[in-house]
Design a protein around this motif. Structure first.
Motif, mmCIF file in Angstrom:
data_model
loop_
_atom_site.group_PDB
_atom_site.id
_atom_site.type_symbol
_atom_site.label_atom_id
_atom_site.label_comp_id
_atom_site.label_asym_id
_atom_site.label_seq_id
_atom_site.Cartn_x
_atom_site.Cartn_y
_atom_site.Cartn_z
ATOM 1 N N VAL A 178 30.220 -26.209 2.461
ATOM 2 C CA VAL A 178 30.239 -26.319 0.993
ATOM 3 C C VAL A 178 29.153 -25.420 0.395
ATOM 4 O O VAL A 178 29.384 -24.701 -0.583
ATOM 5 C CB VAL A 178 30.043 -27.792 0.541
ATOM 6 C CG1 VAL A 178 29.722 -27.886 -0.944
ATOM 7 C CG2 VAL A 178 31.277 -28.618 0.879
ATOM 8 N N ASN A 179 27.970 -25.413 1.000
ATOM 9 C CA ASN A 179 26.861 -24.610 0.504
ATOM 10 C C ASN A 179 27.175 -23.115 0.587
ATOM 11 O O ASN A 179 26.965 -22.378 -0.374
ATOM 12 C CB ASN A 179 25.589 -24.950 1.294
ATOM 13 C CG ASN A 179 24.367 -24.281 0.727
ATOM 14 O OD1 ASN A 179 24.099 -23.122 1.020
ATOM 15 N ND2 ASN A 179 23.617 -25.013 -0.068
ATOM 16 N N ILE A 180 27.688 -22.678 1.721
ATOM 17 C CA ILE A 180 27.974 -21.250 1.917
ATOM 18 C C ILE A 180 29.111 -20.785 1.016
ATOM 19 O O ILE A 180 29.021 -19.736 0.372
ATOM 20 C CB ILE A 180 28.262 -20.956 3.404
ATOM 21 C CG1 ILE A 180 26.981 -21.181 4.227
ATOM 22 C CG2 ILE A 180 28.800 -19.540 3.596
ATOM 23 C CD1 ILE A 180 27.206 -21.256 5.718
ATOM 24 N N VAL A 181 30.175 -21.576 0.946
ATOM 25 C CA VAL A 181 31.308 -21.209 0.093
ATOM 26 C C VAL A 181 30.887 -21.212 -1.379
ATOM 27 O O VAL A 181 31.242 -20.292 -2.137
ATOM 28 C CB VAL A 181 32.518 -22.132 0.348
ATOM 29 C CG1 VAL A 181 33.597 -21.934 -0.700
ATOM 30 C CG2 VAL A 181 33.087 -21.899 1.751
ATOM 31 N N SER A 182 30.128 -22.230 -1.782
ATOM 32 C CA SER A 182 29.639 -22.276 -3.163
ATOM 33 C C SER A 182 28.780 -21.056 -3.467
ATOM 34 O O SER A 182 28.919 -20.430 -4.525
ATOM 35 C CB SER A 182 28.820 -23.544 -3.419
ATOM 36 O OG SER A 182 29.599 -24.688 -3.260
ATOM 37 N N TYR A 183 27.890 -20.724 -2.533
ATOM 38 C CA TYR A 183 27.050 -19.542 -2.732
ATOM 39 C C TYR A 183 27.904 -18.285 -2.871
ATOM 40 O O TYR A 183 27.675 -17.463 -3.765
ATOM 41 C CB TYR A 183 26.042 -19.360 -1.585
ATOM 42 C CG TYR A 183 25.309 -18.045 -1.707
ATOM 43 C CD1 TYR A 183 24.277 -17.896 -2.622
ATOM 44 C CD2 TYR A 183 25.708 -16.939 -0.972
ATOM 45 C CE1 TYR A 183 23.639 -16.687 -2.789
ATOM 46 C CE2 TYR A 183 25.076 -15.713 -1.134
ATOM 47 C CZ TYR A 183 24.052 -15.598 -2.039
ATOM 48 O OH TYR A 183 23.432 -14.386 -2.213
ATOM 49 N N SER A 210 20.655 -21.616 -5.903
ATOM 50 C CA SER A 210 20.352 -22.863 -6.619
ATOM 51 C C SER A 210 21.626 -23.622 -6.988
ATOM 52 O O SER A 210 21.690 -24.847 -6.827
ATOM 53 C CB SER A 210 19.538 -22.554 -7.887
ATOM 54 O OG SER A 210 18.328 -21.931 -7.539
ATOM 55 N N GLY A 211 22.627 -22.918 -7.471
ATOM 56 C CA GLY A 211 23.906 -23.563 -7.796
ATOM 57 C C GLY A 211 24.578 -24.142 -6.562
ATOM 58 O O GLY A 211 25.093 -25.268 -6.578
ATOM 59 N N ALA A 212 24.549 -23.390 -5.470
ATOM 60 C CA ALA A 212 25.129 -23.871 -4.216
ATOM 61 C C ALA A 212 24.372 -25.086 -3.705
ATOM 62 O O ALA A 212 24.966 -26.025 -3.155
ATOM 63 C CB ALA A 212 25.111 -22.753 -3.175
ATOM 64 N N TRP A 213 23.061 -25.095 -3.893
ATOM 65 C CA TRP A 213 22.241 -26.240 -3.490
ATOM 66 C C TRP A 213 22.701 -27.495 -4.229
ATOM 67 O O TRP A 213 22.916 -28.543 -3.609
ATOM 68 C CB TRP A 213 20.769 -25.964 -3.785
ATOM 69 C CG TRP A 213 19.892 -27.156 -3.560
ATOM 70 C CD1 TRP A 213 19.358 -27.557 -2.363
ATOM 71 C CD2 TRP A 213 19.481 -28.126 -4.531
ATOM 72 N NE1 TRP A 213 18.633 -28.722 -2.548
ATOM 73 C CE2 TRP A 213 18.700 -29.091 -3.867
ATOM 74 C CE3 TRP A 213 19.697 -28.281 -5.894
ATOM 75 C CZ2 TRP A 213 18.134 -30.182 -4.515
ATOM 76 C CZ3 TRP A 213 19.135 -29.364 -6.549
ATOM 77 C CH2 TRP A 213 18.358 -30.293 -5.864
ATOM 78 N N LEU A 214 22.870 -27.401 -5.534
ATOM 79 C CA LEU A 214 23.262 -28.564 -6.325
ATOM 80 C C LEU A 214 24.617 -29.110 -5.877
ATOM 81 O O LEU A 214 24.765 -30.323 -5.639
ATOM 82 C CB LEU A 214 23.292 -28.224 -7.816
ATOM 83 C CG LEU A 214 23.657 -29.388 -8.742
ATOM 84 C CD1 LEU A 214 22.648 -30.521 -8.613
ATOM 85 C CD2 LEU A 214 23.732 -28.902 -10.183
ATOM 86 N N VAL A 215 25.593 -28.251 -5.714
ATOM 87 C CA VAL A 215 26.932 -28.680 -5.293
ATOM 88 C C VAL A 215 26.872 -29.339 -3.912
ATOM 89 O O VAL A 215 27.432 -30.413 -3.691
ATOM 90 C CB VAL A 215 27.916 -27.486 -5.286
ATOM 91 C CG1 VAL A 215 29.245 -27.865 -4.644
ATOM 92 C CG2 VAL A 215 28.134 -26.958 -6.700
ATOM 93 N N SER A 216 26.155 -28.715 -2.981
ATOM 94 C CA SER A 216 26.119 -29.243 -1.613
ATOM 95 C C SER A 216 25.289 -30.521 -1.504
ATOM 96 O O SER A 216 25.603 -31.396 -0.694
ATOM 97 C CB SER A 216 25.617 -28.183 -0.633
ATOM 98 O OG SER A 216 24.309 -27.791 -0.930
ATOM 99 N N VAL A 217 24.261 -30.674 -2.327
ATOM 100 C CA VAL A 217 23.446 -31.899 -2.274
ATOM 101 C C VAL A 217 24.244 -33.092 -2.808
ATOM 102 O O VAL A 217 24.161 -34.193 -2.247
ATOM 103 C CB VAL A 217 22.106 -31.724 -3.022
ATOM 104 C CG1 VAL A 217 21.392 -33.053 -3.205
ATOM 105 C CG2 VAL A 217 21.209 -30.769 -2.255
ATOM 106 N N ILE A 218 25.010 -32.889 -3.836
ATOM 107 C CA ILE A 218 25.864 -33.976 -4.336
ATOM 108 C C ILE A 218 26.862 -34.390 -3.251
ATOM 109 O O ILE A 218 27.027 -35.582 -2.970
ATOM 110 C CB ILE A 218 26.573 -33.559 -5.640
ATOM 111 C CG1 ILE A 218 25.552 -33.425 -6.769
ATOM 112 C CG2 ILE A 218 27.671 -34.557 -6.013
ATOM 113 C CD1 ILE A 218 26.091 -32.739 -8.017
#
Length: 144
Positions: free
Chosen positions: A32-37, A53-61
């Motif tokens: 999720v983090n890599i794809v979001s990034y 930072s955006g990928a971090w937020l999506v993956s942490v949720i």
């Protein structure tokens, strides 16, 4: 013979269930983090820090929900405990998120390494640290 193999596999699974599930969901969180990034950086043309930072937020949720429900099977009896657990989770993840942003900035923006490769490398360290934080501080089992 097959029955014995299955029984052995189930025994191993139940013995190491938490670690196995963490690796599975940690892997999915990393994906999720890599794809979001990649979406933020390549599709939306965000810079390295903003995309990370955006990928971090999506993956942490995603990670909080899956870790709470499936990995650590955390039950919170009150809203106050839920808030405490959530704040602890996001706080610890913020620490590894800052590390991720720093690694990405240094390796991609300053050293000009491939951003996707460095995202994968950074996430290996993030997953290990996040497990340690989750196990020791966030979803720790209360002693009876």
């Amino acid at each position: 013979m097959l029955k014995r193999v299955l029984e052995y596999c189930m025994c191993i699974y139940f013995k190491y269930k938490e670690v196995i599930l963490y690796l599975v969901f940690g892997g999915l969180t990393t994906l999720v983090n890599i794809v979001s990034y990649a979406v933020f950086a390549r599709v939306l043309n965000m810079d390295t820090v903003a995309g990370t930072s955006g990928a971090w937020l999506v993956s942490v949720i995603f990670a909080y929900i899956t870790n709470k429900i499936f990995v650590f099977e955390s039950r919170t009896d009150t809203f106050a405990l839920l808030v405490k657990e959530c704040v602890s989770f996001f706080g610890c993840r913020l620490a590894t998120g800052i590390m991720d942003v720093a690694v990405m900035y240094l390796s991609v923006d300053l050293l000009h390494f491939n951003d996707i490769v460095m995202k994968i490398v950074s996430n290996v360290f993030v997953v290990i640290l996040n497990y340690i934080f989750s196990k020791l501080f966030i979803f720790k089992k209360e002693e009876a």
